[in-house]
Enzyme design. Structure first.
Site, mmCIF file in Angstrom:
data_model
loop_
_atom_site.group_PDB
_atom_site.id
_atom_site.type_symbol
_atom_site.label_atom_id
_atom_site.label_comp_id
_atom_site.label_asym_id
_atom_site.label_seq_id
_atom_site.Cartn_x
_atom_site.Cartn_y
_atom_site.Cartn_z
ATOM 1 N N ILE A 137 0.834 -1.202 0.000
ATOM 2 C CA ILE A 137 0.000 0.000 0.000
ATOM 3 C C ILE A 137 0.868 1.251 0.000
ATOM 4 C CG2 ILE A 137 -1.713 1.324 1.293
ATOM 5 C CD1 ILE A 137 -2.844 -1.342 2.286
ATOM 6 N N GLU A 169 -11.898 0.766 18.353
ATOM 7 C CA GLU A 169 -12.981 0.890 17.369
ATOM 8 C C GLU A 169 -14.139 -0.021 17.750
ATOM 9 O OE1 GLU A 169 -11.378 0.167 13.486
ATOM 10 O OE2 GLU A 169 -10.174 1.991 13.478
ATOM 11 N N HIS A 225 -13.066 4.059 9.430
ATOM 12 C CA HIS A 225 -12.345 2.906 8.884
ATOM 13 C C HIS A 225 -12.875 2.549 7.485
ATOM 14 C CE1 HIS A 225 -9.725 -0.639 10.380
ATOM 15 N NE2 HIS A 225 -9.599 -0.510 9.077
ATOM 16 N N LEU A 226 -12.763 3.521 6.607
ATOM 17 C CA LEU A 226 -13.291 3.371 5.250
ATOM 18 C C LEU A 226 -12.238 2.973 4.227
ATOM 19 C CD1 LEU A 226 -15.621 6.521 5.010
ATOM 20 C CD2 LEU A 226 -16.254 4.170 5.602
ATOM 21 N N GLY A 227 -11.006 2.730 4.674
ATOM 22 C CA GLY A 227 -9.925 2.474 3.733
ATOM 23 C C GLY A 227 -10.240 1.422 2.692
ATOM 24 N N ALA A 228 -10.930 0.369 3.097
ATOM 25 C CA ALA A 228 -11.243 -0.721 2.163
ATOM 26 C C ALA A 228 -12.681 -0.658 1.659
ATOM 27 C CB ALA A 228 -10.998 -2.063 2.842
#
Length: 527
Positions: free
Chosen positions: A153, A262, A280-283
């Site tokens: 990443i 979280e 936690h929207l990374g994926a």
């Protein structure tokens, strides 16, 4: 053949179940279960596919009596007790590449949002204000981006940042200078990164070494006016210290997609000026959700159907193409380990696994796992090639792997040597026709033998009539000899006899064999 049975215990894209069925697996989608409810049903399954909702605890693993593999659709495996899984011989896999682009893009998006104060400007404008002079941003062009972690990443973020004409420096202990040159970035130490970066983005796992890597002390070392982005793992940043640095103005802005705890319903950072956060929207893109679901299904089914191991966290990778080629070598390796473990009565201090000829060209890690699985059966009746390295390490057993380019008497050879208080003991084997495992040497004596079923190992003085005595003794006990293999150091010297017997050998028969003239050692073996 019975189909492998898979449980999908978290909500996942429907393509996962489709892939499992296409590849010959049975699959049940049962989501939202409590730990107690999951423990009640998990014993029926060979594989478990999860996301972040299911926590695979030691208790759940203890109830999963048939479980062979856990697959996490995503990168993080904080919700899987990997040591407990390893101890029980359960492979743990993740899908580290399925959401790489999505996560990298989210980090870039947050960097833009920080640079131009987009969330605050949006809120102000929609409130009917027109505060054009309030939101004075900064350009990314020409700025220095500091990567903490330059893996998959981080590498994608670096390429995007270079496209934006940024300079990229990276701190990563595993990044080689050659790889840094290939990526077009500069490798630096952590202090160098902290002092130079205008923007810092984190892309490293959460370990004991990386926890609070941006501590109060390290935040103080950063360049005044730095902006910080974290789309990796919560716990990499001391959140209370970050709050202080934002309040003081030393840190100009921060954007977090992850938190130490979280779901983050409360945080000292909430409401802080120049702070942006997302849940936690990374994926969280449609493409990523489909990708990780497909990948976890492909990986689990490859393992259960073909023996392929991909992206495993507790055993070596083994592609579905490699598995058929390595399968006979792993059978040979396990047999040699089993033989050595049964014949050695002393505590083993270290193991050397040597390959030569055709074997030297193969992936040696699965072979090592198979050797240790055979060897460690003296310690555990549930050992396999997954938990054997774990058990060996737990007992302080040193393991060495050696490749020899040479080719000797055999086109392929595997040798296993154990160092004990009595010295070194070695066994060696080869493959006939590239598929049939065969023992060719035992403790320095040449002997060719198949290792299977019930066997009798005898060391004796080479003398006339001994073979007849053995045949008579076993015949009187009603035992039929299947195969007979003999080797000796020299005429009249020490000899080794390996017999396959059609049925188990009772203790009384072993004592009768021990009483025969010239017998030094007798041992019943099982493979």
């Amino acid at each position: 053949m019975t189909k492998p049975k898979i449980l999908i215990s978290d909500k996942m894209d429907p393509r996962a179940a489709e892939v499992f069925r296409e590849r010959g697996c049975e699959v049940d989608e049962i989501t939202g279960k409590t730990p107690e409810e999951l423990m009640a049903i998990i014993g029926d399954y060979d594989g478990l596919a999860i996301r972040s909702s299911t926590t695979v605890t030691e208790e759940i693993l203890a109830a999963a009596t048939n479980l062979k593999v856990v697959g996490r659709a995503g990168i993080g495996v904080d919700n899987v007790n990997i040591p407990a899984a390893s101890a029980r011989g359960v492979v743990v896999m993740n899908t580290p590449f399925g959401n790489s682009i999505t996560t990298a893009e989210h980090a870039i998006a947050l960097m833009f949002a920080l640079a131009r104060q987009l969330p605050e400007a949006d809120t102000s404008t929609q409130a009917g204000k027109w505060e054009k002079n309030r939101f004075m941003g900064v350009e990314l062009t020409g700025k220095t981006l500091g990567l903490i972690g330059a893996g998959n990443i981080g590498g994608i973020v670096a390429s995007r940042a270079l496209g934006l004409k940024m300079k990229v420096v990276a701190f990563d202990p595993f990044l080689t200078p050659e790889r840094a040159v290939e990526m077009g970035i500069e490798k630096v130490d952590l202090d160098g990164l902290l002092s130079r970066a205008d923007f810092i983005t984190l892309h490293t796992p959460l370990t004991d070494d990386t926890r609070n890597i941006l501590s109060k002390e390290n935040l103080a070392k950063t360049k005044k006016g730095v902006r910080i982005i974290n789309c990796a793992r919560g716990g990499l940043i001391d959140e209370a210290a970050l709050k202080e640095a934002l309040d003081s103005g030393h840190v100009a802005g921060a954007a977090l997609d992850v938190f130490a705890k979280e779901p983050a319903k409360e945080s000292p950072l909430f409401g802080t000026p120049n702070f942006i956060c997302t849940p936690h929207l990374g994926a969280s893109t449609n493409e990523a959700q489909v990708n990780v679901a497909i990948q976890v299904a492909e990986q689990l089914s490859d393992y259960l159907v073909n023996g392929g191991v991909t992206n495993a966290l507790n055993m070596p990778s083994l592609s579905a193409e490699e598995a058929p080629k390595l399968k006979p070598y792993m059978a040979l390796a396990e047999n040699l380990g089993t033989l050595l473990g049964q014949l050695n009565a002393q505590e083993i201090e270290s193991i050397a696994i040597e390959v030569e000829g055709a074997a030297a060209e193969l992936n040696i890690k699965p072979i090592t796992g198979a050797v240790l699985a055979g060897l460690m059966r003296r310690y555990s009746d549930t050992v396999n090639m997954v938990n054997a390295p774990y058990l060996a390490k737990e007992r302080g057993l040193n393991v060495a792997e050696v490749r020899h380019e040479r080719e000797g008497d055999y086109h392929t050879l595997l040798r296993v040597t154990a160092k004990t208080s009595e010295g070194e003991k070695s066994v060696a084997g080869t493959l006939f026709a590239n598929k049939a495992p065969r023992l060719v040497e035992i403790f320095g004596i040449k002997v060719e033998a198949d290792l299977a079923g019930h066997m009798l190992y005898i060391v004796n003085e080479d003398a006339p009539g001994f073979i007849g005595s053995i045949g008579s003794t076993l015949g009187e006990a009603g035992l039929n000899i299947g195969t007979f293999h003999l080797g000796r150091r020299n005429a009249g010297g020490e000899a080794v006899l390996l017999l396959s017997i059609d049925s188990p050998i009772e203790e009384a028969v072993l004592w009768n064999v021990c009483k025969l003239p010239g017998v030094k050692t007798v041992k019943a073996l099982n493979f």
